[in-house]
Write a protein that holds these residues in place. Structure first.
Motif, PDB file in Angstrom:
ATOM      1  N   LYS A 176       0.819  -1.209   0.000  1.00 37.22           N
ATOM      2  CA  LYS A 176       0.000   0.000   0.000  1.00 37.22           C
ATOM      3  C   LYS A 176       0.863   1.274   0.000  1.00 37.22           C
ATOM      4  CE  LYS A 176      -4.142   1.750   0.586  1.00 37.22           C
ATOM      5  NZ  LYS A 176      -5.158   1.448  -0.383  1.00 37.22           N
ATOM      6  N   HIS A 180     -12.041 -15.171  12.115  1.00 40.58           N
ATOM      7  CA  HIS A 180     -11.437 -13.867  11.872  1.00 40.58           C
ATOM      8  C   HIS A 180     -12.453 -12.777  12.184  1.00 40.58           C
ATOM      9  CE1 HIS A 180      -8.982 -10.884   9.704  1.00 40.58           C
ATOM     10  NE2 HIS A 180     -10.154 -10.327   9.534  1.00 40.58           N
ATOM     11  N   GLU A 181     -11.997 -11.758  12.869  1.00 36.23           N
ATOM     12  CA  GLU A 181     -12.885 -10.641  13.168  1.00 36.23           C
ATOM     13  C   GLU A 181     -12.148  -9.342  12.924  1.00 36.23           C
ATOM     14  OE1 GLU A 181     -14.319 -10.506  17.199  1.00 36.23           O
ATOM     15  OE2 GLU A 181     -14.793 -12.637  17.059  1.00 36.23           O
ATOM     16  N   ALA A 182     -12.849  -8.360  12.445  1.00 36.18           N
ATOM     17  CA  ALA A 182     -12.221  -7.059  12.315  1.00 36.18           C
ATOM     18  C   ALA A 182     -13.257  -5.971  12.548  1.00 36.18           C
ATOM     19  CB  ALA A 182     -11.612  -6.893  10.940  1.00 36.18           C
ATOM     20  N   THR A 183     -12.856  -4.929  13.217  1.00 34.72           N
ATOM     21  CA  THR A 183     -13.767  -3.802  13.416  1.00 34.72           C
ATOM     22  C   THR A 183     -13.014  -2.501  13.179  1.00 34.72           C
ATOM     23  OG1 THR A 183     -13.221  -3.654  15.745  1.00 34.72           O
ATOM     24  CG2 THR A 183     -15.148  -4.978  15.187  1.00 34.72           C
ATOM     25  N   THR A 184     -13.747  -1.494  12.846  1.00 33.17           N
ATOM     26  CA  THR A 184     -13.172  -0.167  12.706  1.00 33.17           C
ATOM     27  C   THR A 184     -14.054   0.798  13.486  1.00 33.17           C
ATOM     28  OG1 THR A 184     -12.428  -0.720  10.512  1.00 33.17           O
ATOM     29  CG2 THR A 184     -12.482   1.594  11.062  1.00 33.17           C
ATOM     30  N   ALA A 194      -7.605   3.450   7.302  1.00 36.91           N
ATOM     31  CA  ALA A 194      -7.327   2.189   7.984  1.00 36.91           C
ATOM     32  C   ALA A 194      -7.814   1.066   7.096  1.00 36.91           C
ATOM     33  CB  ALA A 194      -8.045   2.139   9.317  1.00 36.91           C
ATOM     34  N   HIS A 195      -6.953   0.108   6.860  1.00 43.37           N
ATOM     35  CA  HIS A 195      -7.306  -0.958   5.922  1.00 43.37           C
ATOM     36  C   HIS A 195      -7.002  -2.318   6.526  1.00 43.37           C
ATOM     37  CE1 HIS A 195      -7.100   2.622   3.624  1.00 43.37           C
ATOM     38  NE2 HIS A 195      -5.805   2.686   3.764  1.00 43.37           N
ATOM     39  N   THR A 196      -7.814  -3.262   6.181  1.00 45.26           N
ATOM     40  CA  THR A 196      -7.598  -4.618   6.660  1.00 45.26           C
ATOM     41  C   THR A 196      -7.613  -5.547   5.463  1.00 45.26           C
ATOM     42  OG1 THR A 196      -9.078  -3.926   8.415  1.00 45.26           O
ATOM     43  CG2 THR A 196      -8.325  -6.185   8.473  1.00 45.26           C
ATOM     44  N   ILE A 197      -6.541  -6.266   5.241  1.00 44.85           N
ATOM     45  CA  ILE A 197      -6.485  -7.189   4.113  1.00 44.85           C
ATOM     46  C   ILE A 197      -6.029  -8.556   4.619  1.00 44.85           C
ATOM     47  CG2 ILE A 197      -5.651  -7.545   1.773  1.00 44.85           C
ATOM     48  CD1 ILE A 197      -4.852  -4.572   1.768  1.00 44.85           C
ATOM     49  N   PRO A 198      -6.940  -9.333   5.129  1.00 41.87           N
ATOM     50  CA  PRO A 198      -6.536 -10.665   5.581  1.00 41.87           C
ATOM     51  C   PRO A 198      -6.705 -11.692   4.474  1.00 41.87           C
ATOM     52  CG  PRO A 198      -8.729 -10.152   6.377  1.00 41.87           C
ATOM     53  CD  PRO A 198      -8.360  -9.066   5.413  1.00 41.87           C
ATOM     54  N   TYR A 199      -5.742 -12.571   4.337  1.00 42.06           N
ATOM     55  CA  TYR A 199      -5.874 -13.692   3.411  1.00 42.06           C
ATOM     56  C   TYR A 199      -6.104 -14.941   4.254  1.00 42.06           C
ATOM     57  CZ  TYR A 199      -3.916 -10.868  -0.358  1.00 42.06           C
ATOM     58  OH  TYR A 199      -3.694  -9.900  -1.288  1.00 42.06           O
ATOM     59  N   ILE A 200      -7.121 -15.690   3.908  1.00 38.36           N
ATOM     60  CA  ILE A 200      -7.414 -16.899   4.666  1.00 38.36           C
ATOM     61  C   ILE A 200      -7.383 -18.060   3.697  1.00 38.36           C
ATOM     62  CG2 ILE A 200      -9.145 -18.074   6.055  1.00 38.36           C
ATOM     63  CD1 ILE A 200     -10.190 -15.095   6.586  1.00 38.36           C
TER      64      ILE A 200
END
Lengths: 478, 409
Positions: A68, A416-420, A399-405
């Motif tokens: 990024k 997996h959990e994500a919050t903003t 703010a960015h979230t890029i999870p690979y599963i």
């Protein structure tokens, strides 16, 4: 005019340069530079060959560009790859022999290098620019059989260990910056904890980038033999410089059967000024290998500095029942950019991993969590839990979230959990009502947000890290 | 140019149109089919699949003789009860809006005349070879009474190995429509490339569904673009189950306040099927809402991919975004790849995503077996219940009944 300069210095507490004569290698990246480094460090032939092999490989690969935060192109021919304080050519035997200016630098940083701070019980292998300057607490560690020295010393004294493990986790055929490090690394720490030994103290090192235009290429290798335990702290600060400086370190951890390694980082390098000028590029490769069964590797990081942070401390869970953990706080303010996260590679059976990531973004900053959870077909009963939370302050930051599963086993579980979110007015109002000013209130709330990670830090770091969280966000509210 | 002319054997098309099409085809030829080097395609490599399954790719467009009644008989739905568009081998065979007031529905068949520059290779391919482009315009305040079925039938021995379809639906202010896209592909080793676009003006409602009727050995790529204006709602449900390879790509732009987008999906696979749902929701204005729920069930050697992205612009304060993906892996050789992504530039937002994958709960199976079900029945009951959560999100009851009939839940 002078007042202005003083003000500038105030902004970055650690923004001072120590005036010491440096010995530098020829400028630029070439076979000659590598030979110069190898010779200067009096390395054996196999080490030089290894470096040259990495350099051959480096010529074939390209810099990655998928991340990024974009950065201006680095001219690798314009960097010095080796710089050592001149006085250390005749190596000091003890602390008293050290250049008093170096001691002074550390004093300003508050590193427990001298007698009075010895009470803190930390053995420090301080890396000043590229040469390890002093190592304390040698005796106590010797007694336990723990080897804790600079990597160049280890190459001389324990070549069989270094030769066996160096590059076993981060091979020379890895990505661009890791390979660059393999070719030109200058110094770093080496730790070997023998079988069944619980390291009697927390090991610690401080990195400082001092000379202008030197890239810092550290190489750290930690090996925990069967059923041993070691906790390692790494702190980083760099003086103020206008040009961007590159830091491409490699950290390799190897945990054998039943061993546990805890690696904590507090990174507070110069983040550049308010307009995004200057600052450190922190492109670090950190990777741990849980080689034996029942082994454990835990990464904890507090990233508050650097103009660009780009790193993914990872765990390869090869042994059955091995455990990987990653706790991270990344705070970005002004024009800082962070792209960080972890990789958990589950290969063995019953492997477990846990990821807790907290990203805080203020000003014009960008904060990215990028992670991979990969479960191999044979990793039966693998478990992963990931939580990434982001906190935003203002609408100019991101703010960015890029999870690979990647799940290839039916008996495994991934969650997996994500919050903003943002700091709510109610919370601020409540704190202010109790007599805190707005900055204190923000610092308190942010500390609460990060608590899960801060708890993981060893005592000595936890206090400092809490303060850092507050300092990094100064001026971001109101 | 002569090259492309040969392809359109039975179609009369003007010279300028042919030129446009040729330009699109040239761009496609330059780019080729997307492969795993592209981030969006890294999990399922279309280029590899096409080389593997359709070694002799040809684009020949030729009308073949068909027996329409026989084709209609084979469809498990009585389509006369609904409004429908019947496409056979890509050609529009029949358009029927007999249940509606025709003065409120305007159908155009002229192709998009503007020559746009598009980077997506498959969109270029579609623009080059799509047949009988349709643009359906629903006038202000009109609520379409019966659902619109868009039936895409491809016959068994079709010559061409690539069918491209494209249609647009415009909803004027306060209009409403339910659309069900059905694909019955009887051929083998065919690549079906469908592009649909929906423009929702103020306060309009779109319900859009997709399902494959029969098990088939084909490749599908479905691209859906939705532009959502103020107060409008778009609901999408994708049932990805029957073809060998399928990629559904949905892009929603929430352009104005109080607009919302819902995307729900099922991927239910067996054997060596490979399916993907990729979504991108762009929150571009204040007070917009999005919700996504994707559920996967994987058996044998199948592979499912979910790539979802929520983008929140710095203007889009008070955004509410939610994304959830779940996968059940029933077999050791299955693979699930997820990439639930958030890209946020506004601070006053509520955005979260969750993803989980694992096997069925042994305790639940045990419980059902103590009640007298055998293991397979118990598993089926649990899976059906798990998938029902998505089916229940279908708010159009008539379409819900059809879908339940087709996927037999």
């Amino acid at each position: 005019m002078r007042e202005k300069e003083i003000d500038k210095l105030k902004e970055y507490k650690y923004g001072f340069t120590t005036d010491i004569e440096n010995v530098k290698s020829p400028k630029g990246l070439s076979v000659d530079t590598i030979k110069y480094i190898s010779k200067a460090k009096n390395e054996p032939e196999w080490m030089l060959e290894w470096r040259l092999k990495a350099y051959e490989r480096l010529k074939q690969i390209k810099e990655p560009n998928w991340q990024k935060p974009k950065y201006p192109k680095i001219n690798y021919q314009d960097l010095y790859y080796y710089s050592a304080p001149k006085s250390s050519q005749s190596k000091p035997k003890n602390l008293e022999d050290l250049d008093p200016k170096i001691l002074d630098t550390y004093k300003k940083l508050g590193i427990p290098l001298d007698e009075q701070k010895r009470l803190n019980g930390i053995a420090v292998d301080a890396v000043f620019d590229s040469v390890s300057v002093a190592t304390t607490f040698k005796d106590k560690l010797n007694e336990a059989g723990v080897i804790f020295c600079s990597i160049s010393e280890a190459i001389q004294k324990h070549p069989e260990l270094v030769r066996k493990y160096i590059g076993s986790v981060i091979p020379i055929t890895d990505h661009y910056f890791a390979t660059l490090n393999s070719a030109v690394f200058t110094d770093g720490s080496f730790v070997y904890v023998p079988e069944g030994v619980k390291c009697p103290m927390e090991l610690s090192t401080y990195f400082r980038i001092n000379a202008s235009q030197t890239g810092q290429f550290e190489r750290t290798l930690i090996i925990a033999d069967k059923n041993s335990y070691v906790s390692y702290l790494e702190g980083c600060t760099a003086p103020m410089r206008d040009e961007n400086q590159l830091h491409a370190a490699n950290v390799e951890l190897v945990a054998l059967e039943g061993a546990e390694i805890k690696y904590s980082t507090v990174q507070n390098w110069y983040p550049g000024d308010e307009n995004g000028k200057g600052g450190i590029y922190n492109f670090v490769t950190k990777r741990g290998l849980c080689k034996g069964d029942h082994s454990k590797i835990s990464w904890t990081q507090v990233e508050t500095g650097s103009a660009i942070t780009w790193k993914y401390p990872s765990c390869i869970l090869k042994g059955d029942n091995s455990v990987g953990e990653f706790y991270s706080i990344a705070i970005t303010n002004n024009h800082q950019k962070a792209d960080t996260g972890t990789k958990m590679i589950h290969i063995g059976k019953n492997t477990k991993s846990k990821i807790i990531s907290k990203g805080i973004s203020a000003g014009f900053a960008d904060n990215t969590y990028r992670g991979l959870v990969d479960i191999f077909p044979k990793a039966k009963n693998a478990q992963n839990f990931t939580q990434c939370d982001s906190l935003l302050m203002g609408n100019k930051c991101g703010a960015h979230t890029i999870p690979y599963i990647k799940n290839r086993n039916s008996d495994s579980n991934i969650a997996h959990e994500a919050t903003t979110s943002k700091i709510s007015e109610d919370q601020l109002f409540y704190c202010q009502q109790r007599g805190l000013n707005s900055e204190e209130a923000v610092s308190l709330i942010v500390n609460g947000f990060c608590k899960e990670v801060l708890q993981q830090l060893p005592m000595e770091f936890a206090v400092e890290a809490q303060k850092l969280v507050g300092i990094s966000l100064e001026g971001s509210v109101g | 140019m002569s090259n492309i002319k040969k392809i359109f054997i039975d179609k009369k098309i003007s010279k300028s149109e042919l030129e446009n099409k040729n330009n699109y085809f040239e761009i496609f030829k330059k780019k080729g089919f997307p492969n795993k080097k592209l981030e969006d395609w890294k999990f399922l490599d279309l280029n590899y699949e096409i080389n593997n399954q359709i070694p002799n790719l040809n684009f020949v467009i030729k009308k073949s003789k068909i027996n329409k009644n026989q084709i209609l008989e084979n469809i498990p739905i009585n389509i006369k009860e609904f409004n429908y568009v019947l496409n056979i081998n890509g050609f529009v065979e029949e358009i029927n809006f007999s249940h509606e007031d025709k003065s409120f529905i305007n159908i155009e068949t002229n192709p998009d005349k503007k020559n746009k520059i598009i980077s997506n290779a498959l969109e270029n391919l579609n623009l080059a070879f799509n047949l009988d482009y349709l643009c359906i315009n629903i006038k202000q305040d009109y609520k379409v009474k019966k659902p619109l079925l868009i039936l895409n039938v491809i016959i068994e021995n079709i010559k061409s190995s690539n069918i491209n379809k494209k249609f647009d639906i415009f909803l004027e202010k306060n209009a409403e429509i339910s659309v069900l896209n059905l694909v019955q592909n009887n051929s083998k080793n065919n690549f079906f490339n469908l592009h649909q676009r929906f423009i929702l003006n103020q306060s309009s409602i779109l319900k859009n569904y997709f399902v494959d009727i029969n098990k088939n050995q084909n490749l599908n790529y479905i691209k859906t673009d939705i532009e959502i204006e103020k107060n409008s709602i778009s609901e999408n449900v994708v049932i990805s189950k029957n073809s060998d390879y399928c990629k559904n790509e949905i892009v929603c732009n929430l352009l104005d306040q109080f607009s919302s987008a819902f995307i729900n999906g099922i991927i239910d696979l067996d054997n060596s099927q490979k399916h993907e749902i990729r979504t991108r929701i762009n929150h571009l204005a204040e007070n917009t809402k999005s919700y996504q729920l994707i559920k996967c069930v994987l058996n044998n050697q199948s592979k499912a991919v979910y790539q979802g992205k929520i983008y929140v612009d710095s203007k889009a304060q008070k955004t509410d975004g939610y994304q959830s993906s779940k996968a059940i892996l029933l077999n050791e050789n299955t693979e699930f790849n997820g990439k639930p992504e958030l890209e946020i530039y506004a601070d006053d937002v509520k955005c979260s995503h969750g993803s989980s994958s694992g096997n069925l709960d042994e305790n639940k199976i045990f419980y059902l077996m103590t009640r007298g079900l055998n293991k397979n029945e118990a598993k089926k009951l649990l899976i059906d219940g798990y998938l029902m959560e998505v089916i229940d999100k279908i708010t159009d009851e008539r379409i819900k009944a059809i879908i339940k009939e087709i996927i037999k839940i």
